[in-house]
Design a protein around this motif. Structure first.
Motif, PDB file in Angstrom:
ATOM      1  N   GLU A   1      18.581 -45.983 103.204  1.00  0.00           N
ATOM      2  CA  GLU A   1      18.003 -45.451 101.965  1.00  0.00           C
ATOM      3  C   GLU A   1      16.713 -46.176 101.583  1.00  0.00           C
ATOM      4  N   ARG A   2      16.631 -47.459 101.877  1.00  0.00           N
ATOM      5  CA  ARG A   2      15.430 -48.239 101.543  1.00  0.00           C
ATOM      6  C   ARG A   2      14.346 -48.138 102.612  1.00  0.00           C
ATOM      7  N   GLY A   3      14.645 -47.471 103.710  1.00  0.00           N
ATOM      8  CA  GLY A   3      13.656 -47.326 104.775  1.00  0.00           C
ATOM      9  C   GLY A   3      13.588 -48.524 105.699  1.00  0.00           C
ATOM     10  N   GLU A   4      14.593 -49.389 105.636  1.00  0.00           N
ATOM     11  CA  GLU A   4      14.600 -50.576 106.497  1.00  0.00           C
ATOM     12  C   GLU A   4      15.213 -50.299 107.861  1.00  0.00           C
ATOM     13  N   ARG A   5      16.006 -49.245 107.964  1.00  0.00           N
ATOM     14  CA  ARG A   5      16.643 -48.852 109.222  1.00  0.00           C
ATOM     15  C   ARG A   5      16.587 -47.336 109.313  1.00  0.00           C
ATOM     16  N   ARG A   6      16.757 -46.827 110.519  1.00  0.00           N
ATOM     17  CA  ARG A   6      16.837 -45.389 110.730  1.00  0.00           C
ATOM     18  C   ARG A   6      18.289 -45.010 110.994  1.00  0.00           C
ATOM     19  N   ALA A   7      18.676 -43.857 110.543  1.00  0.00           N
ATOM     20  CA  ALA A   7      20.014 -43.342 110.813  1.00  0.00           C
ATOM     21  C   ALA A   7      19.979 -42.496 112.075  1.00  0.00           C
ATOM     22  N   SER A   8      21.051 -42.552 112.835  1.00  0.00           N
ATOM     23  CA  SER A   8      21.162 -41.708 114.023  1.00  0.00           C
ATOM     24  C   SER A   8      21.282 -40.246 113.581  1.00  0.00           C
ATOM     25  N   ASN A   9      21.043 -39.350 114.513  1.00  0.00           N
ATOM     26  CA  ASN A   9      21.196 -37.927 114.208  1.00  0.00           C
ATOM     27  C   ASN A   9      22.632 -37.621 113.797  1.00  0.00           C
ATOM     28  N   GLU A  10      23.592 -38.268 114.462  1.00  0.00           N
ATOM     29  CA  GLU A  10      25.001 -38.064 114.135  1.00  0.00           C
ATOM     30  C   GLU A  10      25.298 -38.482 112.692  1.00  0.00           C
ATOM     31  N   LEU A  11      24.771 -39.646 112.298  1.00  0.00           N
ATOM     32  CA  LEU A  11      24.983 -40.121 110.933  1.00  0.00           C
ATOM     33  C   LEU A  11      24.285 -39.217 109.928  1.00  0.00           C
ATOM     34  N   MET A  12      23.047 -38.831 110.192  1.00  0.00           N
ATOM     35  CA  MET A  12      22.322 -37.982 109.243  1.00  0.00           C
ATOM     36  C   MET A  12      23.005 -36.626 109.069  1.00  0.00           C
ATOM     37  N   THR A  13      23.567 -36.096 110.139  1.00  0.00           N
ATOM     38  CA  THR A  13      24.274 -34.823 110.048  1.00  0.00           C
ATOM     39  C   THR A  13      25.512 -34.970 109.162  1.00  0.00           C
ATOM     40  N   ALA A  14      26.309 -36.025 109.406  1.00  0.00           N
ATOM     41  CA  ALA A  14      27.505 -36.262 108.590  1.00  0.00           C
ATOM     42  C   ALA A  14      27.118 -36.563 107.143  1.00  0.00           C
ATOM     43  N   TRP A  15      26.027 -37.311 106.959  1.00  0.00           N
ATOM     44  CA  TRP A  15      25.532 -37.683 105.628  1.00  0.00           C
ATOM     45  C   TRP A  15      25.191 -36.418 104.833  1.00  0.00           C
ATOM     46  N   ALA A  16      24.425 -35.537 105.459  1.00  0.00           N
ATOM     47  CA  ALA A  16      24.027 -34.301 104.780  1.00  0.00           C
ATOM     48  C   ALA A  16      25.250 -33.450 104.452  1.00  0.00           C
ATOM     49  N   LYS A  17      26.154 -33.301 105.401  1.00  0.00           N
ATOM     50  CA  LYS A  17      27.359 -32.516 105.159  1.00  0.00           C
ATOM     51  C   LYS A  17      28.200 -33.128 104.046  1.00  0.00           C
ATOM     52  N   ALA A  18      28.251 -34.451 103.993  1.00  0.00           N
ATOM     53  CA  ALA A  18      29.011 -35.137 102.944  1.00  0.00           C
ATOM     54  C   ALA A  18      28.435 -34.843 101.567  1.00  0.00           C
ATOM     55  N   LEU A  19      27.148 -34.518 101.528  1.00  0.00           N
ATOM     56  CA  LEU A  19      26.491 -34.198 100.262  1.00  0.00           C
ATOM     57  C   LEU A  19      26.326 -32.692 100.058  1.00  0.00           C
ATOM     58  N   GLY A  20      26.849 -31.902 101.005  1.00  0.00           N
ATOM     59  CA  GLY A  20      26.840 -30.456 100.843  1.00  0.00           C
ATOM     60  C   GLY A  20      25.512 -29.784 101.085  1.00  0.00           C
ATOM     61  N   VAL A  21      24.672 -30.393 101.908  1.00  0.00           N
ATOM     62  CA  VAL A  21      23.379 -29.784 102.225  1.00  0.00           C
ATOM     63  C   VAL A  21      23.223 -29.673 103.737  1.00  0.00           C
ATOM     64  N   HIS A  22      22.266 -28.887 104.158  1.00  0.00           N
ATOM     65  CA  HIS A  22      21.975 -28.740 105.585  1.00  0.00           C
ATOM     66  C   HIS A  22      21.239 -29.989 106.064  1.00  0.00           C
ATOM     67  N   PRO A  23      21.574 -30.497 107.239  1.00  0.00           N
ATOM     68  CA  PRO A  23      20.922 -31.714 107.738  1.00  0.00           C
ATOM     69  C   PRO A  23      19.394 -31.652 107.791  1.00  0.00           C
ATOM     70  N   LEU A  24      18.836 -30.471 107.998  1.00  0.00           N
ATOM     71  CA  LEU A  24      17.379 -30.359 108.062  1.00  0.00           C
ATOM     72  C   LEU A  24      16.722 -30.383 106.683  1.00  0.00           C
ATOM     73  N   ASP A  25      17.534 -30.389 105.630  1.00  0.00           N
ATOM     74  CA  ASP A  25      16.993 -30.392 104.277  1.00  0.00           C
ATOM     75  C   ASP A  25      16.897 -31.787 103.656  1.00  0.00           C
ATOM     76  N   VAL A  26      17.281 -32.803 104.407  1.00  0.00           N
ATOM     77  CA  VAL A  26      17.204 -34.158 103.871  1.00  0.00           C
ATOM     78  C   VAL A  26      16.107 -34.947 104.583  1.00  0.00           C
ATOM     79  N   TYR A  27      15.635 -35.952 103.902  1.00  0.00           N
ATOM     80  CA  TYR A  27      14.523 -36.766 104.381  1.00  0.00           C
ATOM     81  C   TYR A  27      14.936 -38.226 104.302  1.00  0.00           C
ATOM     82  N   GLN A  28      14.739 -38.952 105.387  1.00  0.00           N
ATOM     83  CA  GLN A  28      14.946 -40.386 105.324  1.00  0.00           C
ATOM     84  C   GLN A  28      13.593 -41.059 105.459  1.00  0.00           C
ATOM     85  N   PRO A  29      13.337 -42.093 104.650  1.00  0.00           N
ATOM     86  CA  PRO A  29      12.045 -42.759 104.718  1.00  0.00           C
ATOM     87  C   PRO A  29      11.811 -43.329 106.114  1.00  0.00           C
ATOM     88  N   PRO A  30      10.568 -43.321 106.584  1.00  0.00           N
ATOM     89  CA  PRO A  30      10.288 -43.932 107.884  1.00  0.00           C
ATOM     90  C   PRO A  30      10.695 -45.400 107.878  1.00  0.00           C
TER      91      PRO A  30
END
Length: 95
Positions: free
Chosen positions: A47-76
């Motif tokens: 969340e602070r942009g200090e690490r990157r999430a894997s595609n697997e984590l970002m997909t689960a993260w988005a689903k956990a929040l009820g959104v499509h994985p392509l609709d979320v943004y993680q800071p570089p």
């Protein structure tokens, strides 16, 4: 719930979590329901942009929040790195 302000067509993952009123441990519990094990510190670092999430984590993260994985943004990664992290990188580069 008020929708968070998007960054372009995307919503930052931290803003989305906060809009849902979720704590980081609450989010971790939701992510685990999608078969991905993650530590709360890793979530915080992403969340602070200090690490990157894997595609697997970002997909689960988005689903956990009820959104499509392509609709979320993680800071570089590295955008908000601490001075300690930058100093460590400089030492690694010098070796």
């Amino acid at each position: 719930m008020t929708a968070p302000d998007p960054k372009g067509p995307y919503v930052q993952i931290r803003d989305l979590r906060k809009a849902y009123g979720l704590s980081i441990p609450g989010l971790v519990a939701r992510i685990r329901k999608f078969g991905v094990s993650v530590h709360k510190d890793h979530i915080s670092n992403v969340e602070r942009g200090e690490r990157r999430a894997s595609n697997e984590l970002m997909t689960a993260w988005a689903k956990a929040l009820g959104v499509h994985p392509l609709d979320v943004y993680q800071p570089p990664a590295g955008d908000q790195a601490s001075d300690k992290d930058e100093a460590g990188d400089a030492e690694t580069d010098a070796a």
